[in-house]
Design a protein around this motif. Sequence first.
Motif, PDB file in Angstrom:
ATOM      1  N   LEU A 178      18.675   0.341 116.731  1.00  0.00           N
ATOM      2  CA  LEU A 178      19.392  -0.816 117.260  1.00  0.00           C
ATOM      3  C   LEU A 178      20.586  -0.363 118.082  1.00  0.00           C
ATOM      4  CD1 LEU A 178      19.345  -3.004 114.036  1.00  0.00           C
ATOM      5  CD2 LEU A 178      17.917  -3.327 116.072  1.00  0.00           C
ATOM      6  N   SER A 179      21.146  -1.303 118.838  1.00  0.00           N
ATOM      7  CA  SER A 179      22.282  -0.965 119.708  1.00  0.00           C
ATOM      8  C   SER A 179      23.503  -0.563 118.911  1.00  0.00           C
ATOM      9  CB  SER A 179      22.615  -2.155 120.615  1.00  0.00           C
ATOM     10  OG  SER A 179      22.825  -3.334 119.835  1.00  0.00           O
ATOM     11  N   HIS A 180      23.597  -1.002 117.664  1.00  0.00           N
ATOM     12  CA  HIS A 180      24.761  -0.647 116.854  1.00  0.00           C
ATOM     13  C   HIS A 180      24.493   0.552 115.934  1.00  0.00           C
ATOM     14  CE1 HIS A 180      22.727  -2.663 113.521  1.00  0.00           C
ATOM     15  NE2 HIS A 180      22.585  -3.734 114.294  1.00  0.00           N
ATOM     16  N   LYS A 203      27.100   5.242 119.922  1.00  0.00           N
ATOM     17  CA  LYS A 203      25.837   4.498 119.837  1.00  0.00           C
ATOM     18  C   LYS A 203      24.827   5.096 120.829  1.00  0.00           C
ATOM     19  CE  LYS A 203      28.139   1.521 117.235  1.00  0.00           C
ATOM     20  NZ  LYS A 203      29.529   1.927 117.503  1.00  0.00           N
ATOM     21  N   ARG A 221      22.927   2.659 123.229  1.00  0.00           N
ATOM     22  CA  ARG A 221      23.803   2.148 124.284  1.00  0.00           C
ATOM     23  C   ARG A 221      23.908   3.164 125.416  1.00  0.00           C
ATOM     24  NH1 ARG A 221      29.243   2.309 125.680  1.00  0.00           N
ATOM     25  NH2 ARG A 221      30.043   0.386 126.613  1.00  0.00           N
ATOM     26  N   SER A 254      22.458  -8.316 119.986  1.00  0.00           N
ATOM     27  CA  SER A 254      22.164  -6.886 119.904  1.00  0.00           C
ATOM     28  C   SER A 254      20.817  -6.610 120.575  1.00  0.00           C
ATOM     29  CB  SER A 254      22.136  -6.425 118.449  1.00  0.00           C
ATOM     30  OG  SER A 254      21.072  -7.055 117.744  1.00  0.00           O
TER      31      SER A 254
END
Length: 256
Positions: free
Chosen positions: A139-141, A186, A189, A84
């Motif tokens: 975070l990416s998630h 996301k 992202r 991640s």
Amino acid sequence: LSPDCSFTCHYRCRALVRLDCSGHPGAGDEDDGNEQVLEKDTNVDEPSEWEKTELDQAQVEQRIKEYNSQINSNLFMSLNKDGSYAGFIKVQLKLVRPVAVPATNRVPSLQAGRPHPQGVKRRTSFYLPKGTVKHLHILSHTRASEVIDALLRKFTVIDNPRKFALFERSEKDEQVYLRKLGDDEKPLRLRLLAGPSEKVLSFILKENETGEVNWDAFTLPELHNFLLILQREEEEHVRRLRHRYARCRQKMQEAL
């Protein structure tokens, strides 16, 4: 009511307000009346061009290096050991309606050194200043719905998060496009795929216009307040329309 930023609050809450109103009047509102906004897609089931892009681990690492090389600040993205990645997104708050915050147990008196004898027990509503922005480290998630929750916590807003929506804003061919993000999209992202340019992609928090408001659930003072708000919104909308048509008329006259 501040003469500089037009911030409005209850008279009993003035001592609790901590805002920097030293900016130039009108700052952060430079696109009022000038930006013609087209909501390209409010159907969150249709993915954006960024969402359609798939990256493997090597491509993610390469994108992060390219992203960090293009920014002029220390808001870098970093790759984690589990695959991640983490980074910052900037969200602009464009809220036209007041938000609710919890009232404190005791309001400091405006007289120095003497507390107010009675506390404010009800929640307080106020307008967030125009042009308010907030950087979030996510975070990416991290999902769009979680970003909304984090923003509301930052400003201690106690309104239902479903009242708000996160939008992506992009500019293409001198046209501005807005798209409401789905709850599970996301944002980091999208930021990585689009790059650091705010013109290519930026994030905005706005009211979630669902059209399903139960007006019977509000008290009479709240309804009167909403009527005043709607009147101001209508007057502002009419002002922008008149300004837009005046500009078009001027351009035609210059062409003639």
